[in-house]
Scaffold this motif. Sequence first.
Motif, PDB file in Angstrom:
ATOM      1  N   VAL A   1       0.847  -1.177   0.000  1.00 20.47           N
ATOM      2  CA  VAL A   1       0.000   0.000   0.000  1.00 20.47           C
ATOM      3  C   VAL A   1       0.894   1.241   0.000  1.00 20.47           C
ATOM      4  N   ASP A   2       0.709   2.112  -0.981  1.00 15.87           N
ATOM      5  CA  ASP A   2       1.474   3.360  -1.021  1.00 15.87           C
ATOM      6  C   ASP A   2       0.904   4.326   0.016  1.00 15.87           C
ATOM      7  N   ILE A   3       1.784   4.826   0.902  1.00 12.55           N
ATOM      8  CA  ILE A   3       1.368   5.754   1.949  1.00 12.55           C
ATOM      9  C   ILE A   3       1.780   7.174   1.552  1.00 12.55           C
ATOM     10  N   GLU A   4       0.824   8.073   1.624  1.00 12.56           N
ATOM     11  CA  GLU A   4       1.057   9.481   1.295  1.00 12.56           C
ATOM     12  C   GLU A   4       0.930  10.322   2.557  1.00 12.56           C
ATOM     13  N   VAL A   5       1.747  11.381   2.644  1.00 15.98           N
ATOM     14  CA  VAL A   5       1.648  12.322   3.762  1.00 15.98           C
ATOM     15  C   VAL A   5       1.226  13.673   3.198  1.00 15.98           C
ATOM     16  N   ALA A   6       0.170  14.238   3.755  1.00 17.28           N
ATOM     17  CA  ALA A   6      -0.344  15.507   3.229  1.00 17.28           C
ATOM     18  C   ALA A   6      -0.830  16.395   4.365  1.00 17.28           C
ATOM     19  N   ASP A   7      -0.758  17.700   4.140  1.00 14.95           N
ATOM     20  CA  ASP A   7      -1.307  18.689   5.083  1.00 14.95           C
ATOM     21  C   ASP A   7      -2.695  19.095   4.608  1.00 14.95           C
ATOM     22  N   ILE A   8      -3.644  19.134   5.539  1.00 15.72           N
ATOM     23  CA  ILE A   8      -5.021  19.479   5.204  1.00 15.72           C
ATOM     24  C   ILE A   8      -5.490  20.605   6.114  1.00 15.72           C
ATOM     25  N   HIS A   9      -5.939  21.680   5.500  1.00 18.48           N
ATOM     26  CA  HIS A   9      -6.427  22.845   6.232  1.00 18.48           C
ATOM     27  C   HIS A   9      -7.908  22.662   6.546  1.00 18.48           C
ATOM     28  N   VAL A  10      -8.290  22.750   7.798  1.00 19.41           N
ATOM     29  CA  VAL A  10      -9.675  22.551   8.208  1.00 19.41           C
ATOM     30  C   VAL A  10     -10.486  23.788   7.841  1.00 19.41           C
TER      31      VAL A  10
END
Length: 622
Positions: free
Chosen positions: A361-370
Amino acid sequence: MNVRTKLAGVLAAPPKYILSLILGLCFLLTLFVGNAYASTIESEASSGIAWALSYLASNPFAYLFLTLAIGYPIGRITVGGINLGATAGTLVTGILIALASSALYGITYDIPGLVEDIFLMLFMYALGMRVGPQFFSGLARGGVDFLVIGLIVVFSNFLIVFFGVKVLDLGPGYAAGIISGSYTVTAVMGVAQSAVTSGAFQLPEGVTADTVGANMAAGYAISYVLSSIFIILLIKYLPKMFGKDAVLEAQKAEQEFSGGEDGGALPGTAGTSILGFTDKQIRSYKVEHAELVGKSVSQLFKMNPHAAILKVVRGDEVIDAEKDPSIQLGDIVGVLGDYNLLLNGKDKVGKEVSEPRARMVDIEVADIHVGKTRFAGKTLAEMGRKIGFGLHLKSLFRAGVAIPHLPKTIVEKGDVLRLAGPAWCVEQAAKSLKATPIVESAYTEVSFMSLALFIGFVIGHASVEIGGIPFALGTSAGCMLMGILVSWLRTRNPDFGGPTSEGARAFLNDIGLSLFVAVLAAGVGPKIMSSFQGTIVLWIAVLGLLGALVPPFLAWLYGYYIRKMNPVILAGACAGGRNSTPALNGIQDISQSGIAAVAYPVPYALTSAIVLILGYMAMVFS
């Protein structure tokens, strides 16, 4: 330093620096060989060295990059634990080439000032991008101290130089020139010259305006070269002189200015997409418990929100959890969860098996603005049960500061979540939070950078004239502040473009400063010879060095002993008070961190204006 020591220093440098030096020497050899061939056609009066230097003067591109190719490895040579560094190495190399050209053959290097300005502004923008997230917290924490440090540096410089010139009776013009050179602010000579032309300074009998101008130029040239080199060494090694490890102190400062919570790289900065260490794992199990059969992946997640089935292997078929398949007996499932939880998988699912297809499984790291979402105001635990399928919360940021991300922590509108998981899981969570996931990439956003540089130039170029003295922020400082602003905005809302690639930013930083210094060296080098006239040269050198080095050292003593400031932050403030960007680069190099620049802009902006006033006064009262 003997030949053996020099050779050992070069050999101790990394291979890439040795290669640069070899290529630079090969380039010079090529020029000499070319001249040997050309000499059969051209006049025999033209020597090989003269032809080579003339070629460099006619082709500034060759001069600039040859200076970098030789200057970088020279800067890496270490003697007694001290080295010049890439910036000072480039400066010395450029000065020596320009000086030899002028002194031996009357060859000068005419490089348009626009080249120098462009590369300086690119460097300052890249520097601002690096330190923007910590700048405002740094200003809040040490703003007054930064102002005091700037005042200590600028006024002690004036007192040392002005009264030193008086005691030595060096004559009119020298004080303004030495202040300008020791502070490396060429504009001081401009306001000092205006004092002469406007009549604010009354010329003594027998002294002409040209004589004052020559004195000013002599004081400037000698003190500028010496201060440019030695201020880098002073700022760079101040922490070591006081028994402090610059790398460790920089790490402490980064922790302090990030808010105290170790949340990894701040949003909008490089490193946001690095997965790093996590206790989450993906392990594969054969379904042997009948109570799981017939239930969908999403249903099982609601029953146990601390584990998520990401893949189902059924014979030759591999099914993604995105399709929400129902589980059958004998399926092999890839389960994401805490390591301790997965150890009990045998009791919950079945026997653990080795099935790579279930774990790939490819794992991605991302920033998400609420954004404006129903989840704002909910706890992390509540939010996780609703939209946390397949995700791991790495960090939580509020107003650019990492805060503890505990189950009962309430999520507010404007917060930034750093999530790790399969790309479709991240996208699904972002949609629920009314946001777009921001992933670090190599996208350099040239149009965005160009707009920021344009605005920074306009702001810095605008000036206000008071009493005949122009006051301006300066175009380089304006570009740096725009870099800070852009980075700061992205820290608080990654939707403003996300992080710029650190590789792109670092290249912009290094090439900008190095080429700026190389152009500077080409202009200053030839002026040195015209300044060497009798013993007066010695006094200019002494006053120039005292004016350049004693003031930041006094400011250091204030910050270190009285205010107990972090040594790396303090060194950055001293570099700003001395208006020395190369010195700032030196402390950043040795501390392996950009945190020192947090303290740079405030004293830099303050002293940039005050030194012009003091230079004017030095001329008027000389």
